[in-house]
Design a protein around this motif. Structure first.
Motif, PDB file in Angstrom:
ATOM      1  N   PHE A  15       0.827  -1.211   0.000  1.00  0.00           N
ATOM      2  CA  PHE A  15       0.000   0.000   0.000  1.00  0.00           C
ATOM      3  C   PHE A  15       0.863   1.263   0.000  1.00  0.00           C
ATOM      4  CE2 PHE A  15      -2.420   3.203   2.482  1.00  0.00           C
ATOM      5  CZ  PHE A  15      -3.460   3.407   1.579  1.00  0.00           C
ATOM      6  N   VAL A  16       1.969   1.238   0.738  1.00  0.00           N
ATOM      7  CA  VAL A  16       2.874   2.392   0.780  1.00  0.00           C
ATOM      8  C   VAL A  16       3.513   2.610  -0.580  1.00  0.00           C
ATOM      9  CG1 VAL A  16       5.039   3.248   1.755  1.00  0.00           C
ATOM     10  CG2 VAL A  16       3.314   2.279   3.247  1.00  0.00           C
ATOM     11  N   ARG A  17       3.957   1.541  -1.241  1.00  0.00           N
ATOM     12  CA  ARG A  17       4.583   1.708  -2.560  1.00  0.00           C
ATOM     13  C   ARG A  17       3.588   2.217  -3.591  1.00  0.00           C
ATOM     14  NH1 ARG A  17       8.129  -2.887  -5.686  1.00  0.00           N
ATOM     15  NH2 ARG A  17       9.212  -2.834  -3.674  1.00  0.00           N
ATOM     16  N   VAL A  18       2.383   1.687  -3.585  1.00  0.00           N
ATOM     17  CA  VAL A  18       1.391   2.084  -4.585  1.00  0.00           C
ATOM     18  C   VAL A  18       0.975   3.540  -4.392  1.00  0.00           C
ATOM     19  CG1 VAL A  18      -0.943   1.665  -5.420  1.00  0.00           C
ATOM     20  CG2 VAL A  18       0.564  -0.261  -4.960  1.00  0.00           C
ATOM     21  N   THR A  19       0.683   3.940  -3.166  1.00  0.00           N
ATOM     22  CA  THR A  19       0.235   5.313  -2.921  1.00  0.00           C
ATOM     23  C   THR A  19       1.361   6.327  -3.167  1.00  0.00           C
ATOM     24  OG1 THR A  19       0.668   4.943  -0.564  1.00  0.00           O
ATOM     25  CG2 THR A  19      -1.599   4.718  -1.334  1.00  0.00           C
ATOM     26  N   SER A  20       2.584   5.984  -2.789  1.00  0.00           N
ATOM     27  CA  SER A  20       3.700   6.894  -3.079  1.00  0.00           C
ATOM     28  C   SER A  20       3.969   6.969  -4.577  1.00  0.00           C
ATOM     29  CB  SER A  20       4.956   6.442  -2.332  1.00  0.00           C
ATOM     30  OG  SER A  20       5.342   5.133  -2.731  1.00  0.00           O
ATOM     31  N   PHE A  21       3.704   5.890  -5.290  1.00  0.00           N
ATOM     32  CA  PHE A  21       3.820   5.900  -6.746  1.00  0.00           C
ATOM     33  C   PHE A  21       2.805   6.859  -7.352  1.00  0.00           C
ATOM     34  CE2 PHE A  21       3.067   4.061 -10.974  1.00  0.00           C
ATOM     35  CZ  PHE A  21       4.355   3.988 -11.443  1.00  0.00           C
ATOM     36  N   PHE A  22       1.600   6.893  -6.809  1.00  0.00           N
ATOM     37  CA  PHE A  22       0.557   7.781  -7.313  1.00  0.00           C
ATOM     38  C   PHE A  22       0.858   9.250  -6.998  1.00  0.00           C
ATOM     39  CE2 PHE A  22      -2.917   4.310  -7.148  1.00  0.00           C
ATOM     40  CZ  PHE A  22      -2.415   3.779  -8.327  1.00  0.00           C
ATOM     41  N   LEU A  23       1.708   9.523  -6.022  1.00  0.00           N
ATOM     42  CA  LEU A  23       2.027  10.908  -5.694  1.00  0.00           C
ATOM     43  C   LEU A  23       2.837  11.599  -6.786  1.00  0.00           C
ATOM     44  CD1 LEU A  23       2.943  10.693  -1.895  1.00  0.00           C
ATOM     45  CD2 LEU A  23       0.883  11.666  -2.913  1.00  0.00           C
ATOM     46  N   MET A  24       3.610  10.836  -7.562  1.00  0.00           N
ATOM     47  CA  MET A  24       4.485  11.411  -8.578  1.00  0.00           C
ATOM     48  C   MET A  24       4.113  11.007  -9.992  1.00  0.00           C
ATOM     49  SD  MET A  24       6.664  13.276  -6.960  1.00  0.00           S
ATOM     50  CE  MET A  24       7.798  13.580  -8.307  1.00  0.00           C
ATOM     51  N   MET A  25       3.315   9.974 -10.136  1.00  0.00           N
ATOM     52  CA  MET A  25       3.047   9.424 -11.458  1.00  0.00           C
ATOM     53  C   MET A  25       2.207  10.376 -12.295  1.00  0.00           C
ATOM     54  SD  MET A  25       3.902   6.802 -13.071  1.00  0.00           S
ATOM     55  CE  MET A  25       3.642   6.334 -14.760  1.00  0.00           C
ATOM     56  N   PRO A  26       2.549  10.591 -13.571  1.00  0.00           N
ATOM     57  CA  PRO A  26       1.686  11.407 -14.430  1.00  0.00           C
ATOM     58  C   PRO A  26       0.286  10.810 -14.519  1.00  0.00           C
ATOM     59  CG  PRO A  26       3.806  10.991 -15.482  1.00  0.00           C
ATOM     60  CD  PRO A  26       3.756  10.129 -14.271  1.00  0.00           C
ATOM     61  N   LEU A  27      -0.680  11.691 -14.594  1.00  0.00           N
ATOM     62  CA  LEU A  27      -2.093  11.368 -14.753  1.00  0.00           C
ATOM     63  C   LEU A  27      -2.749  10.918 -13.454  1.00  0.00           C
ATOM     64  CD1 LEU A  27      -4.161  11.318 -17.117  1.00  0.00           C
ATOM     65  CD2 LEU A  27      -3.784   8.871 -17.234  1.00  0.00           C
ATOM     66  N   PHE A  28      -2.006  10.225 -12.576  1.00  0.00           N
ATOM     67  CA  PHE A  28      -2.576   9.791 -11.310  1.00  0.00           C
ATOM     68  C   PHE A  28      -2.314  10.790 -10.181  1.00  0.00           C
ATOM     69  CE2 PHE A  28      -1.909   5.805 -13.623  1.00  0.00           C
ATOM     70  CZ  PHE A  28      -3.164   5.237 -13.515  1.00  0.00           C
ATOM     71  N   SER A  29      -1.371  11.696 -10.382  1.00  0.00           N
ATOM     72  CA  SER A  29      -0.981  12.612  -9.314  1.00  0.00           C
ATOM     73  C   SER A  29      -1.634  13.982  -9.429  1.00  0.00           C
ATOM     74  CB  SER A  29       0.544  12.787  -9.327  1.00  0.00           C
ATOM     75  OG  SER A  29       0.977  13.340 -10.562  1.00  0.00           O
ATOM     76  N   TYR A  30      -2.593  14.149 -10.326  1.00  0.00           N
ATOM     77  CA  TYR A  30      -3.141  15.469 -10.574  1.00  0.00           C
ATOM     78  C   TYR A  30      -4.103  15.889  -9.469  1.00  0.00           C
ATOM     79  CZ  TYR A  30      -1.129  15.231 -15.210  1.00  0.00           C
ATOM     80  OH  TYR A  30      -0.248  15.146 -16.255  1.00  0.00           O
TER      81      TYR A  30
END
Length: 260
Positions: A15-30
């Motif tokens: 869960f920590v890896r996925v949510t931190s990935f969404f913090l920087m990932m294009p399209l998911f971090s907007y």
């Protein structure tokens, strides 16, 4: 529910890896995506991944907190590399704006809250639509899922001191500027020829005010060239997506290479 209790430490790491990935990932971090939606999506995706993956049985001890920090850094680092590669579109727009005369008219990107060039924002929006059209967001989610084949949960560190990792990040940064230059060179090259022609006209016809004629002429030529080479730019954007996914895979391979 009793069987899920031993898998809770592994679930928390995923869960920590996925949510931190969404913090920087294009399209998911907007910003347009609510935080609750991001957390909920990360939660259900982590549940699916823990059930699917052969997650090791972990204990919550002093090394477990190091694993949490490592998972957060892995997600942020991989998402940042993907965002770095995709920023080549806005860099190309900045090159074009500088030659068109639009460099003084930046706009606020509502998705990130940062200033971005006019043509960069236009090309970036088209790039995001193209990314959704070719299901690039599915490939990015696949990258999160298959990252555990390269970087296992029980790997306690990231080799930041490895020279291969530093060199790979520098090469990724370099490839971003190369792709940006390739995308902008049709318009920038055409405007360079227009500048040469205006310089010749200014020397041969001194009565003509080149500064008044030059700006609308360069804007008109820029839009004509953009219409003519838009298909080539979309091909470059597709190559950019391929580069982004390959860069993510290579980075994950280097980070997890010390454990294999």
């Amino acid at each position: 529910m009793v069987d899920l209790i031993p898998a809770f430490p592994a679930f928390l790491l995923v869960f920590v890896r996925v949510t931190s990935f969404f913090l920087m990932m294009p399209l998911f971090s907007y910003r347009s995506i609510p935080v609750a939606a991001k957390i909920g999506f990360g939660f259900f995706m982590a549940v699916i991944m823990v059930v699917t993956l052969d997650a090791p049985t972990l204990e919550i001890d002093h090394t477990y907190f190091l694993l949490i920090i490592k998972e957060a850094l892995v997600g942020l680092f991989i998402g940042f590399i993907a965002y770095l590669i995709l920023s080549a579109i806005q860099i190309a727009g900045g090159f074009i704006d500088f030659q068109m005369g639009f460099a003084i008219a930046n706009v606020i990107d509502p998705q990130t809250g940062a200033q971005s060039p006019l043509m960069g924002q236009y090309l970036y929006t088209i790039g995001l639509f193209f990314l959704l059209t070719v299901n690039g967001h599915h490939l990015m989610l696949d990258g999160v899922f298959y990252s555990y084949e390269f970087i296992p949960l029980d790997q306690p560190w990231i080799p930041f001191g490895d020279e291969n990792l530093v060199e790979y990040v520098i090469k990724a940064f370099n490839s971003m500027f190369i792709i940006a230059f390739q995308m902008s060179i049709p318009v920038v090259g055409s405007l360079f020829l227009v500048d040469i022609a205006l310089g010749i006209v200014a020397r041969t016809v001194p009565q003509l005010n080149v500064f008044v004629v030059g700006l609308p002429l360069k804007i008109g030529v820029s839009f004509l060239v953009l219409i003519a080479v838009m298909s080539v730019m979309l091909f470059a954007v597709s190559h950019l997506f391929e580069t982004m996914l390959n860069t993510m895979r290579g980075l994950m391979d280097i980070i997890g290479g010390t454990s294999r």
